[in-house]
Structure formats: C-alpha cells, structure tokens
Design an enzyme around this catalytic site. Structure first.
Site, mmCIF file in Angstrom:
data_model
loop_
_atom_site.group_PDB
_atom_site.id
_atom_site.type_symbol
_atom_site.label_atom_id
_atom_site.label_comp_id
_atom_site.label_asym_id
_atom_site.label_seq_id
_atom_site.Cartn_x
_atom_site.Cartn_y
_atom_site.Cartn_z
ATOM 1 N N THR A 117 0.832 -1.203 0.000
ATOM 2 C CA THR A 117 0.000 0.000 0.000
ATOM 3 C C THR A 117 0.867 1.253 0.000
ATOM 4 O O THR A 117 0.656 2.172 -0.807
ATOM 5 C CB THR A 117 -0.933 -0.003 1.238
ATOM 6 O OG1 THR A 117 -1.765 -1.163 1.152
ATOM 7 C CG2 THR A 117 -1.788 1.246 1.298
ATOM 8 N N GLN A 144 0.941 -8.856 -6.446
ATOM 9 C CA GLN A 144 0.516 -10.266 -6.545
ATOM 10 C C GLN A 144 1.443 -11.107 -7.419
ATOM 11 O O GLN A 144 1.287 -12.329 -7.471
ATOM 12 C CB GLN A 144 -0.923 -10.345 -7.097
ATOM 13 C CG GLN A 144 -1.990 -9.845 -6.137
ATOM 14 C CD GLN A 144 -2.210 -10.761 -4.923
ATOM 15 O OE1 GLN A 144 -1.785 -11.919 -4.910
ATOM 16 N NE2 GLN A 144 -2.856 -10.234 -3.896
ATOM 17 N N HIS A 203 4.334 -10.250 2.486
ATOM 18 C CA HIS A 203 3.412 -11.267 3.030
ATOM 19 C C HIS A 203 2.619 -11.995 1.946
ATOM 20 O O HIS A 203 1.885 -12.944 2.240
ATOM 21 C CB HIS A 203 2.483 -10.661 4.093
ATOM 22 C CG HIS A 203 1.402 -9.746 3.605
ATOM 23 N ND1 HIS A 203 0.109 -10.176 3.428
ATOM 24 C CD2 HIS A 203 1.411 -8.435 3.293
ATOM 25 C CE1 HIS A 203 -0.638 -9.148 3.018
ATOM 26 N NE2 HIS A 203 0.130 -8.076 2.925
ATOM 27 N N CYS A 236 -14.513 -7.807 -0.003
ATOM 28 C CA CYS A 236 -15.756 -8.445 0.415
ATOM 29 C C CYS A 236 -15.519 -9.309 1.627
ATOM 30 O O CYS A 236 -14.752 -10.252 1.589
ATOM 31 C CB CYS A 236 -16.276 -9.297 -0.734
ATOM 32 S SG CYS A 236 -17.723 -10.207 -0.283
#
Ligand code: PLP
Length: 379
Positions: free
Chosen positions: A72, A176, A198, A325
């Site tokens: 982030t 990713q 992570h 979600c």
C-alpha cells in the site's frame, strides 16, 4: 478438524526459513542501523545486503529499492511522486486496480483521470491506451500486473513499450506477481513497481518500491536520512531480513513453484466444471494470461448463497469473495462491478501457494459440491 487455507492472495503463511532469518536478527541484531558503532554497523549491513540481494533478484540496482511498510505504501509513493515530483497532469488507469492505487488516484482530484475500457475478462483496452498517449500530455499509466481478485495478467511489455514511445511514466502494482514470476526490471521497462512480502511467505508490514534510478523523487516520509533520504524512520530490520529470505525462497525455483500451483489450479477448474453444473469463472483462466495463484469462481445461484463463505469456513475451508468483500455477498467487489460481472450469482476466490496440496483442493471441492450441488441448488 481438517482446515484448508485457500486465501493466499490475501496473505500467505510465513515460511520456516523466513521465521528463522527474522528470529536470528531479532535475537542478535538490535542495533540502530544509523549508529556508527559495531551494533549499528551490523544492523546496517543486514539492510544493505538485503537491498543488494533483492535488487539482484529483479535486476535492479540497490539504490533503486526503497523499503516500505508494504504494498500500500509503495503504491501510494509511486503515484504521489509521479504527480508531485514528475509533473504528471494525467493518470491513466482502470476501475479494477487495488484500492491502494484507486484511492490514491482519487486523492489527486486536481489531476485528470482516465479509466481505460475493460473487456469482460478484465483486460484493459490497449488500443485506447495508445490513442490517449498520442497527445503527449505528461502522464502516469498505472496498471496492475495481475488483478488480485480475478487473476487477469497485464501484457506488461506492451504497456511499457507504449509508455516509452509516448514518454509516459509507468507504474505497475506487482504485489501479486512479485515472488511468483521472474522479474527483470530492465526488460519490464516500468518506472515503478511494488512488493509486499506477506504475499509470498514473508512477514506483514514490509515491502519495497522499485524506482527507476533515472527518476528524481522527493522523500515520502520526512525525518532522518534512512532509505537514502527517501523515507525517514528507523528501519524494520527483522522485516527486511524476512523479506530478503522470502525473496530467496521464492526465486530458488520459481518455475517449479509455478508448475506445482498451475497444475492445481487447472485441476480445480476441470473438477469444478465436471462436478458443479453451471459453474463459470471470472477473469482469464488461460494459464498464459492468468495469475496461477488465483481462481475466481462464479457459482450457480443457490439458496444459501449469501452465507456461502461463512458455511465454507464452518466446513473448514478458508476462501474469500475478493479483497473488498468480507460479508459473503458480492456487492463489495469493485472489480466484479468493473468487469460487469453478474453479481447476483455467488462468487468465490480460491488462491493457492507453494504449500497447497491436491488433497487441499479435493477437500475444498467436496465442500463446494456439498453446499452448492447436494444441498442447495435452486437454479
Ligand atoms: N496491491 C495489491 C494488488 C494487493 O493485492 C495488495 C494486498 O492485498 C496490496 C496492493 C496491498 O499490500 P499490503 O497489504 O502490503 O499493504
């Protein structure tokens, strides 16, 4: 009770090699890396060795690696720097980027924003991108390498060539894909890429931003002269050591890891098609166009669909509905909305790691069949 973890795009379990590397540092290297005595110098050496080693894994110079608190922060820094330091007046991106990118772009309300058209599988319109770039406006193109919810892979080379041709800056969120594919920053041709430990068996709270050394960016955090003055604050030495160990592990046999996980994914796709009538998939599933660790499944409608993730959890399978979600409904996914998916149908993301086994997949499949086919199908 058997428990299976298939939410590796959210986070991965830490590798024993990583825990060992971190424990060694936590036990033996408490010095402040800015101190000039031996304790400090030893701590500093751990950081600079890690920077060199990580740089070598992706063919970057050590000075091009800035350690951050994770993906982030690295994404924020790339976009903020492009606007504030590189004179960018337009950002071209998509509506399905991670919020670390999307919300950072939103925060620059003064900067023109263009969202590229997307096809149903989540690929951006490359022709539209070229048309836009032709006007020569100072532009940042920010496109993620692989989508964290649906796995669709970007043609990163094609985008970087366009950016070079029209003098645009290129940021790719590689959170990713780092640790999952070989990366060569010279070949990739990006100005900024990002990493989060992570996502490949390293610790949380550490990652890095790669910044092409030709670019002059200002500090992201004011303070001391750490990170060559780009990010003040005493470094997270054990985290950096953990990231370094995770990179070593990832790139020890990245092709072997890819083969193992890809086979599991293709097996799960085939079994779902066979055992769950009406099943479909969001995003690309072609192994060459899709991140091998992520499978986004669109299930047939069934009675308890809003409870599906919860029921899977009770059955012992950890999976998710996508990053935004948590409730078991699909309304939270900006990615599925962005590709115009049928959000009335239940969807689930299964994501895999080097530790996932065929037994794990069979166990999860048996639970999907139990809940969706045997107990509940209404449509
Ligand atoms: N970008 C992508 C594509 C992600 O999947 C994630 C994590 O979910 C991030 C950025 C944020 O990374 P971090 O958790 O290290 O802040």
């Amino acid at each position: 009770m058997q428990r299976v973890y298939l939410d590796n795009a959210a986070t991965t379990p830490m590798a024993p090699e990583v825990i060992k590397a971190m424990t060694d540092v936590l036990t033996n290297n408490f010095g402040n890396p800015s101190s000039t005595h031996r304790f400090g110098r030893e701590a500093k050496a751990i950081i600079e060795n890690a920077r060199r080693n990580i740089g070598a894994h992706i063919n970057a110079a050590p000075a091009e690696i800035i350690f951050t608190s994770g993906g982030t922060e690295a994404d924020n820094m790339a976009i903020n720097s492009a606007v504030k330091d590189l004179g960018v007046t337009r950002i071209i991106s998509t509506s399905i980027e991670h919020h670390a990118v999307g919300h950072t772009i939103d925060a620059h309300a003064e900067t023109e924003f263009v969202a590229l058209n997307l096809c149903k599988k989540g690929n951006p319109d490359y022709i539209q991108l070229e048309e836009l770039l032709k006007d020569g406006k100072p532009t940042l193109v920010s496109l993620m390498h692989a989508n964290n919810e649906i796995g669709t892979l970007l043609d990163i080379k094609r985008v970087s060539e366009l950016c070079r041709k029209y003098n645009a800056y290129f940021h790719s969120d590689t959170v990713q894909t780092m640790g999952h594919y070989n990366m060569d920053v010279k070949e990739m041709g990006c100005d900024f890429i990002t990493c989060s430990a992570h996502k490949f068996h390293g610790p949380k709270g550490i990652g890095f931003l790669y910044v092409n050394k030709g670019l002059n960016v200002n500090p992201i955090i004011q303070g001391g002269s750490q990170e060559r003055g780009k990010r003040g604050g005493t470094e997270n030495i054990s985290g950096i050591a953990g990231l370094n160990a995770a990179m070593d592990l990832a790139y020890e046999d990245v092709e072997g890891h890819e083969k193992h996980v890809s086979e599991l994914k293709q097996y799960m796709i085939a079994q779902l098609k066979e055992q769950v009538p009406g099943v479909n998939f969001h995003g690309e599933t072609d192994p060459n166009k899709s991140l091998y660790t992520v499978l986004n499944v669109c299930l047939p409608d069934f009675e308890n669909k809003s409870m599906f993730l919860f029921l899977m959890d009770i059955e012992g399978v950890a999976c998710s509905g996508g990053s935004a979600c948590t409730s078991g409904s699909n309304t939270g996914s900006h990615v599925l909305r962005g590709i115009d998916a049928d959000t009335n149908r239940p969807n689930v993301r299964f994501s895999f790691s080097r530790y996932t086994t065929k037994e794990d997949i069979d166990f999860a499949l048996s639970k999907v069949v139990k809940l969706v086919v045997e107990q509940n199908v209404t449509a």
